[in-house]
Design a protein around this motif. Structure first.
Motif, PDB file in Angstrom:
ATOM      1  N   ASP A  97      35.653   9.528  35.008  1.00  0.00           N
ATOM      2  CA  ASP A  97      36.090  10.863  35.428  1.00  0.00           C
ATOM      3  C   ASP A  97      37.433  10.860  36.171  1.00  0.00           C
ATOM      4  O   ASP A  97      37.802  11.866  36.766  1.00  0.00           O
ATOM      5  CB  ASP A  97      35.014  11.514  36.296  1.00  0.00           C
ATOM      6  N   ARG A  98      38.179   9.754  36.139  1.00  0.00           N
ATOM      7  CA  ARG A  98      39.457   9.706  36.859  1.00  0.00           C
ATOM      8  C   ARG A  98      40.580   9.244  35.949  1.00  0.00           C
ATOM      9  O   ARG A  98      40.466   8.225  35.274  1.00  0.00           O
ATOM     10  CB  ARG A  98      39.388   8.742  38.053  1.00  0.00           C
ATOM     11  N   VAL A  99      41.667   9.996  35.992  1.00  0.00           N
ATOM     12  CA  VAL A  99      42.881   9.672  35.258  1.00  0.00           C
ATOM     13  C   VAL A  99      43.998   9.465  36.274  1.00  0.00           C
ATOM     14  O   VAL A  99      44.121  10.235  37.228  1.00  0.00           O
ATOM     15  CB  VAL A  99      43.259  10.801  34.270  1.00  0.00           C
ATOM     16  N   VAL A 100      44.788   8.427  36.088  1.00  0.00           N
ATOM     17  CA  VAL A 100      45.941   8.142  36.931  1.00  0.00           C
ATOM     18  C   VAL A 100      47.184   8.194  36.055  1.00  0.00           C
ATOM     19  O   VAL A 100      47.189   7.659  34.950  1.00  0.00           O
ATOM     20  CB  VAL A 100      45.820   6.743  37.589  1.00  0.00           C
ATOM     21  N   GLN A 101      48.230   8.862  36.551  1.00  0.00           N
ATOM     22  CA  GLN A 101      49.494   8.857  35.820  1.00  0.00           C
ATOM     23  C   GLN A 101      50.296   7.640  36.263  1.00  0.00           C
ATOM     24  O   GLN A 101      50.567   7.459  37.452  1.00  0.00           O
ATOM     25  CB  GLN A 101      50.298  10.125  36.057  1.00  0.00           C
ATOM     26  N   VAL A 102      50.677   6.817  35.303  1.00  0.00           N
ATOM     27  CA  VAL A 102      51.425   5.588  35.573  1.00  0.00           C
ATOM     28  C   VAL A 102      52.822   5.736  34.972  1.00  0.00           C
ATOM     29  O   VAL A 102      52.970   6.089  33.798  1.00  0.00           O
ATOM     30  CB  VAL A 102      50.717   4.355  34.969  1.00  0.00           C
ATOM     31  N   SER A 103      53.834   5.452  35.795  1.00  0.00           N
ATOM     32  CA  SER A 103      55.226   5.461  35.342  1.00  0.00           C
ATOM     33  C   SER A 103      55.812   4.087  35.601  1.00  0.00           C
ATOM     34  O   SER A 103      55.674   3.555  36.699  1.00  0.00           O
ATOM     35  CB  SER A 103      56.053   6.506  36.097  1.00  0.00           C
ATOM     36  N   VAL A 104      56.463   3.511  34.582  1.00  0.00           N
ATOM     37  CA  VAL A 104      57.150   2.234  34.762  1.00  0.00           C
ATOM     38  C   VAL A 104      58.628   2.432  34.477  1.00  0.00           C
ATOM     39  O   VAL A 104      59.009   3.168  33.566  1.00  0.00           O
ATOM     40  CB  VAL A 104      56.543   1.105  33.899  1.00  0.00           C
ATOM     41  N   VAL A 105      59.447   1.762  35.289  1.00  0.00           N
ATOM     42  CA  VAL A 105      60.885   2.007  35.243  1.00  0.00           C
ATOM     43  C   VAL A 105      61.650   0.737  35.603  1.00  0.00           C
ATOM     44  O   VAL A 105      61.155  -0.095  36.368  1.00  0.00           O
ATOM     45  CB  VAL A 105      61.253   3.177  36.200  1.00  0.00           C
ATOM     46  N   HIS A 106      62.834   0.613  35.039  1.00  0.00           N
ATOM     47  CA  HIS A 106      63.781  -0.438  35.417  1.00  0.00           C
ATOM     48  C   HIS A 106      65.157   0.220  35.447  1.00  0.00           C
ATOM     49  O   HIS A 106      65.771   0.432  34.407  1.00  0.00           O
ATOM     50  CB  HIS A 106      63.755  -1.589  34.418  1.00  0.00           C
ATOM     51  N   THR A 107      65.610   0.565  36.632  1.00  0.00           N
ATOM     52  CA  THR A 107      66.891   1.263  36.755  1.00  0.00           C
ATOM     53  C   THR A 107      68.051   0.280  36.640  1.00  0.00           C
ATOM     54  O   THR A 107      67.893  -0.922  36.846  1.00  0.00           O
ATOM     55  CB  THR A 107      67.014   1.991  38.102  1.00  0.00           C
ATOM     56  N   TYR A 108      69.218   0.833  36.316  1.00  0.00           N
ATOM     57  CA  TYR A 108      70.431   0.021  36.385  1.00  0.00           C
ATOM     58  C   TYR A 108      70.672  -0.409  37.821  1.00  0.00           C
ATOM     59  O   TYR A 108      70.407   0.348  38.754  1.00  0.00           O
ATOM     60  CB  TYR A 108      71.652   0.823  35.937  1.00  0.00           C
TER      61      TYR A 108
END
Length: 169
Positions: A47-58
């Motif tokens: 019953d749980r959803v997590v929003q995951v964001s992955v990033v590699h900035t300049y």
């Protein structure tokens, strides 16, 4: 489960999960930056959803790259800060230390919690520099996610140390 966005340079991206994605992950280009951010909704319990964001900035080498990094982080911070009732995790090489004014804006706009809090300095770059390493690789969470443990580890062939966190909703 995985979603990859390969590139010929150092800014390809991949998200790997032992939990299923809800829908298709998105690849976004935020704030005028040409580097991708992968965003996925991950079903972590029945019953749980997590929003995951992955990033590699300049890295902020020169004004153009610094502006692209800052623009991406500004939009990303506002984006996760606007989530209502959805826990989130943002992770990756932000090329940003916690002493930067950009960091302070990111934290204020997103409402995120730094997984390093309570776990020491944990520098990640340049690998092998001991206590001189800077913490530029981060895992940020919404306030309803608790960091139970956090550490860094050697990544063979990389000039960064990896970050591993144990999180609890």
């Amino acid at each position: 489960y995985r979603h990859e966005w390969p590139r010929e340079d150092n800014f390809g991206m991949g998200l790997y999960s032992r939990f299923p994605f809800v829908g298709e992950p998105e690849v976004l280009f935020l704030g005028g930056s040409p580097v991708p951010v992968i965003v996925a909704n991950v079903q972590v319990t029945s019953d749980r959803v997590v929003q995951v964001s992955v990033v590699h900035t300049y890295p902020p080498v020169g004004g153009v790259h610094a502006a692209e990094r800052d623009g991406l982080l500004e939009v990303l911070g506002a984006r996760v800060g606007a989530l209502e009732g959805v826990p989130f995790i943002v992770g990756g090489d932000l090329n940003l230390t916690p002493w930067s004014p950009v960091w302070h804006r990111l934290m204020a706009d997103s409402g995120a919690v730094d997984s390093r809090w309570g776990h020491g300095h944990q520098g990640t770059w340049p690998a092998g520099a001991g206590w001189l390493m800077l913490p530029i690789d981060h895992v940020l969470t919404s306030p309803d996610i608790w960091t139970e443990a956090r550490d860094t580890f050697e990544l063979p062939g990389s000039d960064h140390r990896g970050v591993v966190v144990d999180l609890r909703l």
